[in-house]
Motif scaffolding. Structure first.
Motif, PDB file in Angstrom:
ATOM      1  N   THR A  11       0.837  -1.196   0.000  1.00  0.00           N
ATOM      2  CA  THR A  11       0.000   0.000   0.000  1.00  0.00           C
ATOM      3  C   THR A  11       0.876   1.252   0.000  1.00  0.00           C
ATOM      4  N   SER A  12       1.955   1.209   0.777  1.00  0.00           N
ATOM      5  CA  SER A  12       2.882   2.342   0.826  1.00  0.00           C
ATOM      6  C   SER A  12       3.553   2.556  -0.531  1.00  0.00           C
ATOM      7  N   ILE A  13       3.950   1.461  -1.176  1.00  0.00           N
ATOM      8  CA  ILE A  13       4.587   1.565  -2.493  1.00  0.00           C
ATOM      9  C   ILE A  13       3.603   2.105  -3.526  1.00  0.00           C
ATOM     10  N   HIS A  14       2.357   1.651  -3.439  1.00  0.00           N
ATOM     11  CA  HIS A  14       1.307   2.155  -4.329  1.00  0.00           C
ATOM     12  C   HIS A  14       1.154   3.666  -4.158  1.00  0.00           C
ATOM     13  N   ASP A  15       1.114   4.124  -2.909  1.00  0.00           N
ATOM     14  CA  ASP A  15       0.963   5.555  -2.644  1.00  0.00           C
ATOM     15  C   ASP A  15       2.198   6.337  -3.068  1.00  0.00           C
ATOM     16  N   LEU A  16       3.358   5.683  -3.031  1.00  0.00           N
ATOM     17  CA  LEU A  16       4.568   6.320  -3.548  1.00  0.00           C
ATOM     18  C   LEU A  16       4.424   6.566  -5.043  1.00  0.00           C
ATOM     19  N   GLY A  17       3.798   5.617  -5.751  1.00  0.00           N
ATOM     20  CA  GLY A  17       3.537   5.798  -7.179  1.00  0.00           C
ATOM     21  C   GLY A  17       2.610   6.974  -7.442  1.00  0.00           C
ATOM     22  N   VAL A  18       1.595   7.138  -6.583  1.00  0.00           N
ATOM     23  CA  VAL A  18       0.676   8.270  -6.712  1.00  0.00           C
ATOM     24  C   VAL A  18       1.428   9.578  -6.481  1.00  0.00           C
ATOM     25  N   ALA A  19       2.229   9.618  -5.406  1.00  0.00           N
ATOM     26  CA  ALA A  19       2.980  10.834  -5.083  1.00  0.00           C
ATOM     27  C   ALA A  19       3.967  11.187  -6.197  1.00  0.00           C
ATOM     28  N   ALA A  20       4.622  10.170  -6.763  1.00  0.00           N
ATOM     29  CA  ALA A  20       5.572  10.411  -7.851  1.00  0.00           C
ATOM     30  C   ALA A  20       4.860  10.973  -9.080  1.00  0.00           C
ATOM     31  N   THR A  21       3.663  10.480  -9.357  1.00  0.00           N
ATOM     32  CA  THR A  21       2.883  10.991 -10.490  1.00  0.00           C
ATOM     33  C   THR A  21       2.556  12.463 -10.298  1.00  0.00           C
ATOM     34  N   ILE A  22       2.175  12.827  -9.071  1.00  0.00           N
ATOM     35  CA  ILE A  22       1.887  14.239  -8.771  1.00  0.00           C
ATOM     36  C   ILE A  22       3.141  15.077  -8.963  1.00  0.00           C
ATOM     37  N   GLY A  23       4.284  14.546  -8.524  1.00  0.00           N
ATOM     38  CA  GLY A  23       5.540  15.278  -8.681  1.00  0.00           C
ATOM     39  C   GLY A  23       5.882  15.557 -10.135  1.00  0.00           C
ATOM     40  N   VAL A  24       5.451  14.668 -11.029  1.00  0.00           N
ATOM     41  CA  VAL A  24       5.738  14.832 -12.454  1.00  0.00           C
ATOM     42  C   VAL A  24       4.733  15.777 -13.118  1.00  0.00           C
ATOM     43  N   VAL A  25       3.434  15.583 -12.844  1.00  0.00           N
ATOM     44  CA  VAL A  25       2.406  16.339 -13.568  1.00  0.00           C
ATOM     45  C   VAL A  25       2.047  17.670 -12.893  1.00  0.00           C
ATOM     46  N   GLN A  26       2.274  17.762 -11.577  1.00  0.00           N
ATOM     47  CA  GLN A  26       1.908  18.995 -10.863  1.00  0.00           C
ATOM     48  C   GLN A  26       2.961  19.341  -9.806  1.00  0.00           C
ATOM     49  N   PRO A  27       4.202  19.602 -10.209  1.00  0.00           N
ATOM     50  CA  PRO A  27       5.262  19.897  -9.222  1.00  0.00           C
ATOM     51  C   PRO A  27       4.974  21.151  -8.394  1.00  0.00           C
ATOM     52  N   LYS A  28       4.212  22.094  -8.957  1.00  0.00           N
ATOM     53  CA  LYS A  28       3.906  23.322  -8.217  1.00  0.00           C
ATOM     54  C   LYS A  28       3.072  23.040  -6.968  1.00  0.00           C
ATOM     55  N   SER A  29       2.263  21.985  -7.024  1.00  0.00           N
ATOM     56  CA  SER A  29       1.409  21.664  -5.882  1.00  0.00           C
ATOM     57  C   SER A  29       2.236  21.235  -4.668  1.00  0.00           C
ATOM     58  N   ILE A  30       3.425  20.694  -4.921  1.00  0.00           N
ATOM     59  CA  ILE A  30       4.302  20.295  -3.812  1.00  0.00           C
ATOM     60  C   ILE A  30       4.874  21.529  -3.125  1.00  0.00           C
ATOM     61  N   LYS A  31       5.227  22.536  -3.923  1.00  0.00           N
ATOM     62  CA  LYS A  31       5.773  23.774  -3.355  1.00  0.00           C
ATOM     63  C   LYS A  31       4.739  24.500  -2.508  1.00  0.00           C
ATOM     64  N   LYS A  32       3.466  24.305  -2.834  1.00  0.00           N
ATOM     65  CA  LYS A  32       2.399  24.987  -2.099  1.00  0.00           C
ATOM     66  C   LYS A  32       2.183  24.417  -0.696  1.00  0.00           C
ATOM     67  N   LEU A  33       2.814  23.285  -0.403  1.00  0.00           N
ATOM     68  CA  LEU A  33       2.632  22.669   0.913  1.00  0.00           C
ATOM     69  C   LEU A  33       3.106  23.589   2.041  1.00  0.00           C
ATOM     70  N   LYS A  34       4.106  24.424   1.750  1.00  0.00           N
ATOM     71  CA  LYS A  34       4.630  25.318   2.776  1.00  0.00           C
ATOM     72  C   LYS A  34       3.632  26.411   3.143  1.00  0.00           C
ATOM     73  N   GLU A  35       2.583  26.565   2.317  1.00  0.00           N
ATOM     74  CA  GLU A  35       1.557  27.558   2.593  1.00  0.00           C
ATOM     75  C   GLU A  35       0.441  27.022   3.496  1.00  0.00           C
ATOM     76  N   LEU A  36       0.472  25.720   3.777  1.00  0.00           N
ATOM     77  CA  LEU A  36      -0.577  25.118   4.599  1.00  0.00           C
ATOM     78  C   LEU A  36      -0.525  25.632   6.025  1.00  0.00           C
ATOM     79  N   LYS A  37      -1.681  25.823   6.613  1.00  0.00           N
ATOM     80  CA  LYS A  37      -1.760  26.164   8.027  1.00  0.00           C
ATOM     81  C   LYS A  37      -1.554  24.901   8.862  1.00  0.00           C
ATOM     82  N   ALA A  38      -1.221  25.101  10.125  1.00  0.00           N
ATOM     83  CA  ALA A  38      -0.899  23.953  10.987  1.00  0.00           C
ATOM     84  C   ALA A  38      -2.054  22.963  11.069  1.00  0.00           C
TER      85      ALA A  38
END
Length: 275
Positions: A41-68
């Motif tokens: 399950t963890s490896i599967h989710d790693l595949g999902v996260a990697a896909t996001i990193g490829v198609v939407q890298p800007k969304s990862i940078k936006k994580l620093k804008e999240l509130k606590a």
């Protein structure tokens, strides 16, 4: 509502395909202990996260804008999902798998109640009727498959607990999306959280898993990304109850894909009952 129906149904279709393919990959394993299942399950989710990193890298940078509170709530989602799956798996030890599936799949009704309490979503007459039908269905199934023994009653509690945790998971999704967090940012953090939470507990079983299996699971993660993103979009355009109800159609699409792709036996009566 048209977009809600489109994305909700799309998530159900792709989750059905994802679960079918993942299930076939699991059959390649010699043994399937619980820790191996968690690790895959963890490896599967790693595949999902990697896909996001490829198609939407800007969304990862936006994580620093999240509130606590947003960060904490998103990181809690894997715990709820993990607990739900654990409760489901435990329930199948003392009640039939079919009963466990149906009882645990009532999570849209539970999510609807929590959405009313937490998010102040409206309860229409149709939603109330739907909840009553679900409650009656669970009562019939429980009375038919659960005996008076302590073990079977415990199985019923486990199955209902799975539905409870999955229902809460959906409410958190909707709450975070309502706060303006993008679907891709939410998904990336949610998947990475799963990896950090589950992998430390399953590290010892890595040697038992073939590299080919790991590669296949990573590729299936791309399908999982489409399913998850569609699910998030369904929440964006609808309330919790509708998004969950459309998503859960994966229990219909899964057997259909299994029959078409792998010639698995498909019980048409079971599909009608699921529908």
């Amino acid at each position: 509502k048209k977009l809600a129906f489109f994305f909700g149904t799309l998530s159900g279709v792709f989750w059905g395909l994802d679960y079918t393919l993942a299930g076939q990959v699991h059959t390649l394993l010699i043994t399937m202990p619980f820790l191996v299942s968690m690790w895959l399950t963890s490896i599967h989710d790693l595949g999902v996260a990697a896909t996001i990193g490829v198609v939407q890298p800007k969304s990862i940078k936006k994580l620093k804008e999240l509130k606590a509170w947003q960060f904490i709530n998103i990181c809690c989602i894997p715990l709820l999902g993990g607990l739900a799956m654990t409760m489901y798996m435990l329930s199948t030890k003392t009640i039939s798998t079919g009963s466990a599936i149906v009882i645990s799949s009532c999570y849209p009704a539970i999510g609807m109640i929590f959405a009313r309490i937490v998010l102040k979503e409206s309860l229409s007459t149709l939603k109330v009727i739907g909840f009553i039908v679900v409650a009656l269905g669970i009562t019939v199934i429980a009375s038919d498959s659960v005996s008076d023994t302590t073990s079977s009653l415990t199985g019923l509690v486990f199955a209902l607990s799975a539905a409870l945790f999955w229902g809460l998971e959906g409410v958190i999704y909707k709450m975070v999306l309502n706060a303006g967090v993008s679907a891709n940012s939410l998904l990336f953090l949610r998947k990475i959280s799963t990896i950090f939470i589950f992998l430390p507990f399953t590290w010892a079983v890595i040697a038992t898993v073939n590299l080919n299996v790991i590669g296949l699971i990573l590729l299936i993660g791309i399908i999982g990304y489409v399913a998850d993103l569609a699910y998030m979009q369904a929440f964006k355009y609808s309330d919790v109850a509708l998004a969950m109800s459309l998503n859960i159609t994966y229990i219909i699409w899964g057997p259909i894909f299994a029959a078409v792709l792998f010639s698995d036996y498909m019980n048409i009566y079971s599909l009608i009952i699921c529908a």
